[in-house]
Scaffold this active site. Structure first.
Site, PDB file in Angstrom:
ATOM      1  CD  GLU A  63      22.844 -17.452  -0.187  1.00  0.00           C
ATOM      2  OE1 GLU A  63      23.931 -17.847  -0.607  1.00  0.00           O
ATOM      3  OE2 GLU A  63      21.827 -17.395  -0.902  1.00  0.00           O
ATOM      4  CB  SER A  88      28.998 -10.349  -3.158  1.00  0.00           C
ATOM      5  OG  SER A  88      27.917  -9.935  -3.969  1.00  0.00           O
ATOM      6  CG  HIS A 140      18.775 -19.221  -3.130  1.00  0.00           C
ATOM      7  ND1 HIS A 140      18.494 -18.048  -3.800  1.00  0.00           N
ATOM      8  CD2 HIS A 140      20.122 -19.253  -2.968  1.00  0.00           C
ATOM      9  CE1 HIS A 140      19.626 -17.414  -4.031  1.00  0.00           C
ATOM     10  NE2 HIS A 140      20.631 -18.125  -3.548  1.00  0.00           N
ATOM     11  N   GLY A 179      24.673 -11.387  -5.681  1.00  0.00           N
ATOM     12  CA  GLY A 179      24.897 -11.002  -7.069  1.00  0.00           C
ATOM     13  C   GLY A 179      25.111  -9.508  -7.261  1.00  0.00           C
ATOM     14  CD  GLU A 236      18.946 -16.171  -6.867  1.00  0.00           C
ATOM     15  OE1 GLU A 236      19.121 -17.321  -7.307  1.00  0.00           O
ATOM     16  OE2 GLU A 236      19.895 -15.369  -6.678  1.00  0.00           O
ATOM     17  CE  LYS A 243      22.786 -17.636  -7.067  1.00  0.00           C
ATOM     18  NZ  LYS A 243      22.547 -16.267  -6.654  1.00  0.00           N
ATOM     19  CG  ASN A 253      22.975 -21.721  -5.937  1.00  0.00           C
ATOM     20  OD1 ASN A 253      22.640 -22.375  -6.921  1.00  0.00           O
ATOM     21  ND2 ASN A 253      22.161 -20.855  -5.338  1.00  0.00           N
TER      22      ASN A 253
HETATM   23  P1  13P Z   1      26.570 -14.503  -5.385  1.00  0.00           P
HETATM   24  O1  13P Z   1      27.794 -15.157  -4.791  1.00  0.00           O
HETATM   25  O2  13P Z   1      26.583 -14.454  -6.872  1.00  0.00           O
HETATM   26  O3  13P Z   1      26.268 -13.188  -4.728  1.00  0.00           O
HETATM   27  O4  13P Z   1      25.320 -15.477  -5.013  1.00  0.00           O
HETATM   28  C1  13P Z   1      25.150 -15.897  -3.719  1.00  0.00           C
HETATM   29  C2  13P Z   1      24.083 -16.929  -3.702  1.00  0.00           C
HETATM   30  O5  13P Z   1      22.924 -16.631  -3.921  1.00  0.00           O
HETATM   31  C3  13P Z   1      24.468 -18.312  -3.396  1.00  0.00           C
HETATM   32  O6  13P Z   1      23.358 -19.101  -3.168  1.00  0.00           O
END
Ligand code: 13P
Length: 254
Positions: A170, A215, A99, A176, A101, A14, A12
């Protein structure tokens, strides 16, 4: 790892690499995919602005294309939105839905997530649906209840569909932050998800790939992917580097 669920490693991107650097990253991922063999599915989800260009880059490779989002209508006066059929036209086979976010910053509710799952499936896009608890919810021992509720919102839809979807667990506190869930913590939630799917329909539980996200890095991927109910990973930060993303894919392809 169940042989009927081939490992799936999805990146992803982002809101990164939306231009020329995105095409370069896709080129590097395609190059490293050649040595990977066929034991793992690789999916990348770049930003909208570079989807069409990346579609050309991955065209003759085994790397598949996902979108990060869409609006669940086929067309209409929805300024600024992208429809599922547009994503199909662009070369996407997959789409990320729900997601954290999007839930957190754009107010996407469980019922909107369910609407999007229906719309994606109707348009022949395979959803990667995300679920996961916040730190406060984990500390209050609500992890399994929260994830169960999020899955409950769309379980009937995926049970009716002949397509095998993927669900990404997740934990929000691991995204992150560098704080990865331990293999035991991830497996506990994956087992609970698998049981909930099986209670609805055994075949649904067998065909649904459960990804872990939060992560995931080359250093921790092997231990997570060794869990019996972890069928792959949804990778954020580490997928922006082709070498790291391929190292994670290799860890899945053992
Ligand atoms: P990170 O791997 O940066 O923690 O992000 C995970 C994520 O949100 C994948 O969709």
């Amino acid at each position: 790892m169940n042989p009927s669920r081939r490992p799936l490693i999805a990146g992803n991107w982002k809101m990164y690499k939306g231009g020329r650097t995105g095409v370069e990253l896709a080129q590097d991922i395609v190059k490293s995919s050649h040595s990977l063999g066929s034991g793992v599915d690789l999916v990348i989800a770049p930003p909208f602005t570079v989807l069409a260009a990346v579609a050309s880059t991955v065209e003759d490779s085994s790397v598949q294309l996902a979108a990060q989002n869409f609006y669940p209508k086929n067309e209409g006066a929805f300024t600024g939105e992208i429809s599922p059929s547009m994503l199909k036209d662009c070369g996407c086979a997959w789409v990320i839905i729900g997601h954290s976010e999007r839930r957190q910053y754009f107010g996407e509710s469980n019922s909107f997530v369910a609407e999007k799952v229906t719309s994606a499936l109707a348009n022949d896009l395979v959803p990667i649906v995300c679920v996961g608890e916040t730190l406060a919810q984990r500390q209050a021992n609500e992890t399994l209840r929260v994830v169960e509720g999020q899955l409950n919102a769309f379980i009937d839809i995926i049970a009716r569909s002949p397509h095998a979807v993927a669900i990404a667990y997740e934990p929000v506190w691991a995204i992150g932050t560098g704080k990865v869930a331990g293999p035991g913590e991830a497996e506990e939630v994956h087992v609970a998800i698998r049981k909930q799917l099986a209670a609805k329909d055994e075949a649904l539980a067998t065909r649904t790939r459960l990804l872990y996200g939060g992560s995931v890095k080359p250093e921790n991927a092997a231990a997570l992917l060794a869990c019996a109910n972890v069928d792959g990973a949804l990778v954020g930060g580490a997928c922006l580097d082709a070498a790291s993303f391929s190292a994670i894919a290799r860890a899945a392809n053992r």
